[in-house]
Design a protein around this motif. Structure first.
Motif, PDB file in Angstrom:
ATOM      1  N   ARG A 166      65.823   5.909 -45.287  1.00 17.25           N
ATOM      2  CA  ARG A 166      64.793   6.273 -43.956  1.00 17.25           C
ATOM      3  C   ARG A 166      63.744   6.278 -44.609  1.00 17.25           C
ATOM      4  O   ARG A 166      62.325   5.944 -43.276  1.00 17.25           O
ATOM      5  CB  ARG A 166      65.046   7.433 -43.328  1.00 17.25           C
ATOM      6  N   THR A 220      70.685  -0.648 -41.722  1.00 18.95           N
ATOM      7  CA  THR A 220      69.691   0.010 -40.998  1.00 18.95           C
ATOM      8  C   THR A 220      69.198  -0.816 -40.596  1.00 18.95           C
ATOM      9  O   THR A 220      68.614  -0.433 -38.974  1.00 18.95           O
ATOM     10  CB  THR A 220      69.154   1.666 -41.331  1.00 18.95           C
ATOM     11  N   VAL A 278      62.827   2.866 -44.921  1.00 17.79           N
ATOM     12  CA  VAL A 278      62.903   1.870 -43.430  1.00 17.79           C
ATOM     13  C   VAL A 278      61.853   1.808 -43.137  1.00 17.79           C
ATOM     14  O   VAL A 278      61.261   0.480 -42.205  1.00 17.79           O
ATOM     15  CB  VAL A 278      64.286   2.276 -42.982  1.00 17.79           C
TER      16      VAL A 278
END
Length: 226
Positions: A211, A29, A214
């Motif tokens: 996520r 990512t 991240v």
């Protein structure tokens, strides 16, 4: 900028593989390598990895609550490394994102409204970590619309099996355990032997967890002086 994901450490291959998989997905990512270190059981340690990194580094603790490892071990490793520019983020929990993962895992294992739920954590004696776990239990209760019981697979009371038995004595028709663990292993095995009607899988590599990690890397702001 270097990125470092730090986890507890385990002798279980599944747990080590899980952290590696999380790091790989986060790296994809962010389009940047993510190094991995462990504070206990196996290496490399955070200080060992930091000594190999020369540029500014962001460190994300892959822990579901605050506690000794987050508040004491990791800063000590940063200091021991001698690295001059390390930013340490908050632990992963408590957070609404983790609660969303818990709800998804509950749905996957067959939970339905009206079922009694036990939130099963590994356990801790650290007061900060206990506060975080209680907050997660409160957040999950609000989302599913019913009171969630907090219990532990190892350190702490009540144990998960005891919490399940107590709910049955109170008249619960179905009891479901929500696993507040990252990976398969000994503690998850204990949850499956707790006597519950259903046991959710660990958080694993759920996209919302990826996520969250991240975002921890992206939003890091507070440096910890070595």
């Amino acid at each position: 900028m270097s990125l470092l994901l730090v986890a507890h450490g385990t002798r279980k291959r599944t747990g080590v593989t899980l952290i590696g998989s999380l790091a790989e997905r986060v790296a994809e990512t962010l389009d940047s390598p993510v190094h991995v270190a462990f504070v206990d059981v196996l290496g490399p340690t955070p200080s060992e990895v930091l000594q190999t990194l020369s540029d500014r580094t962001t460190l994300v603790p892959a822990f579901l609550s605050r506690g000794y490892h987050v508040s004491t071990d990791i800063p000590a490793h940063v200091a021991a490394s001698g690295h001059p520019a390390v930013t340490v983020t908050e632990a992963l929990g408590p957070s609404p994102q983790l609660v969303r993962v818990l709800v998804d895992r509950l749905l996957e294992c067959g939970w339905r409204p009206g079922d009694s739920v036990v939130l099963a954590a590994a356990g801790t004696s650290d007061l900060r970590a206990l506060s975080d776990l209680r907050r997660t239990s409160t957040l999950l209760s609000a989302v599913i619309g019913d009171r969630v019981e907090l219990a532990y697979a190892a350190t702490g009371e009540p144990k998960v099996a005891d919490a399940v038995a107590r709910l049955r004595r109170r008249g619960a028709r179905r009891v479901v355990v929500a696993s507040y663990l990252l990976a398969e292993g000994l503690f998850q095995d204990r949850l499956r032997l707790s006597g519950a009607d259903a046991v959710a899988d660990p958080l694993g590599t759920h996209p919302a967890l990826v996520r969250l990690i991240v975002n921890r890397f992206r939003r890091a702001r507070v440096p910890v002086a070595a």
